[in-house]
Design a protein around this motif. Structure first.
Motif, PDB file in Angstrom:
ATOM      1  N   ARG A 191      10.077  -0.605   7.104  1.00 18.97           N
ATOM      2  CA  ARG A 191       8.773   0.020   7.304  1.00 18.97           C
ATOM      3  C   ARG A 191       8.577   1.199   6.366  1.00 18.97           C
ATOM      4  NH1 ARG A 191       8.863   3.481  12.234  1.00 18.97           N
ATOM      5  NH2 ARG A 191       9.958   4.746  10.696  1.00 18.97           N
ATOM      6  N   ASP A 192       9.588   2.062   6.295  1.00 21.09           N
ATOM      7  CA  ASP A 192       9.493   3.252   5.450  1.00 21.09           C
ATOM      8  C   ASP A 192       9.375   2.897   3.971  1.00 21.09           C
ATOM      9  OD1 ASP A 192       9.665   4.718   7.764  1.00 21.09           O
ATOM     10  OD2 ASP A 192      11.779   5.274   7.496  1.00 21.09           O
ATOM     11  N   LEU A 193       9.918   1.776   3.573  1.00 19.51           N
ATOM     12  CA  LEU A 193       9.830   1.323   2.190  1.00 19.51           C
ATOM     13  C   LEU A 193       8.474   0.676   1.898  1.00 19.51           C
ATOM     14  CD1 LEU A 193      11.354   0.771  -0.533  1.00 19.51           C
ATOM     15  CD2 LEU A 193      11.954  -1.443   0.453  1.00 19.51           C
ATOM     16  N   LEU A 194       8.008  -0.162   2.821  1.00 19.06           N
ATOM     17  CA  LEU A 194       6.799  -0.950   2.573  1.00 19.06           C
ATOM     18  C   LEU A 194       5.493  -0.234   2.889  1.00 19.06           C
ATOM     19  CD1 LEU A 194       8.030  -4.394   3.900  1.00 19.06           C
ATOM     20  CD2 LEU A 194       7.740  -3.696   1.509  1.00 19.06           C
ATOM     21  N   LEU A 195       5.467   0.586   3.916  1.00 24.06           N
ATOM     22  CA  LEU A 195       4.211   1.196   4.337  1.00 24.06           C
ATOM     23  C   LEU A 195       3.538   2.027   3.241  1.00 24.06           C
ATOM     24  CD1 LEU A 195       2.205   1.494   6.630  1.00 24.06           C
ATOM     25  CD2 LEU A 195       3.507   3.462   7.439  1.00 24.06           C
ATOM     26  N   PRO A 196       4.264   2.898   2.545  1.00 27.61           N
ATOM     27  CA  PRO A 196       3.592   3.651   1.466  1.00 27.61           C
ATOM     28  C   PRO A 196       3.023   2.725   0.386  1.00 27.61           C
ATOM     29  CG  PRO A 196       5.726   4.626   1.963  1.00 27.61           C
ATOM     30  CD  PRO A 196       5.650   3.332   2.710  1.00 27.61           C
ATOM     31  N   ARG A 197       3.724   1.650   0.067  1.00 25.16           N
ATOM     32  CA  ARG A 197       3.252   0.707  -0.952  1.00 25.16           C
ATOM     33  C   ARG A 197       1.996  -0.023  -0.480  1.00 25.16           C
ATOM     34  NH1 ARG A 197       8.942  -2.008  -3.008  1.00 25.16           N
ATOM     35  NH2 ARG A 197       9.909  -0.057  -3.687  1.00 25.16           N
ATOM     36  N   LEU A 198       1.976  -0.376   0.812  1.00 24.40           N
ATOM     37  CA  LEU A 198       0.790  -1.024   1.367  1.00 24.40           C
ATOM     38  C   LEU A 198      -0.403  -0.075   1.366  1.00 24.40           C
ATOM     39  CD1 LEU A 198       2.338  -2.955   4.388  1.00 24.40           C
ATOM     40  CD2 LEU A 198       1.100  -3.981   2.476  1.00 24.40           C
ATOM     41  N   MET A 199      -0.171   1.158   1.769  1.00 25.17           N
ATOM     42  CA  MET A 199      -1.242   2.152   1.857  1.00 25.17           C
ATOM     43  C   MET A 199      -1.820   2.480   0.465  1.00 25.17           C
ATOM     44  SD  MET A 199      -1.616   2.807   5.067  1.00 25.17           S
ATOM     45  CE  MET A 199      -2.517   4.334   5.134  1.00 25.17           C
ATOM     46  N   SER A 200      -0.969   2.483  -0.548  1.00 24.00           N
ATOM     47  CA  SER A 200      -1.447   2.825  -1.894  1.00 24.00           C
ATOM     48  C   SER A 200      -2.078   1.621  -2.592  1.00 24.00           C
ATOM     49  CB  SER A 200      -0.282   3.355  -2.740  1.00 24.00           C
ATOM     50  OG  SER A 200       0.641   2.306  -3.032  1.00 24.00           O
TER      51      SER A 200
END
Length: 101
Positions: free
Chosen positions: A87-96
């Motif tokens: 989650r911590d790896l993917l969430l910022p990438r999804l949000m950006s």
């Protein structure tokens, strides 16, 4: 782990009996406690009291069941940790917008 019905009944019965005996002995323990400021019971007085000891087979069945539960808890904690890392790896990438679903 599927616990046989007989083992579940024995474990339940033993647990129930221990709770009943434990609560019914509170007065006995308190009556053996001495002290003016803070009542306490000595090791010697505890050693003189009779206790119920479960049969070896019951201890083994309980131990096997408890060990299985603790193993499951460890596995679930590890899974939770891995999911948090993902989650911590993917969430910022999804949000950006770097990655899309």
């Amino acid at each position: 782990m599927d616990i046989p019905v007989s083992a579940r009944f024995v474990l339940y019965s033993w647990q129930r009996e221990c709770c009943i005996v434990r609560f019914s002995r509170v007065d006995e323990i308190r009556s053996n406690a001495k002290g003016t400021t803070y009542p306490e019971i000595s090791k010697g007085r505890f050693r003189d009291m009779d206790i119920i000891v479960p049969p070896d087979i019951l201890v083994k069945e309980f131990s096997d069941t408890a060990n299985h539960i603790f193993k499951q808890v460890r596995i679930l904690k590890q899974s939770t940790s891995k999911l948090e890392q993902a989650r911590d790896l993917l969430l910022p990438r999804l949000m950006s917008g770097e990655i899309t679903v």
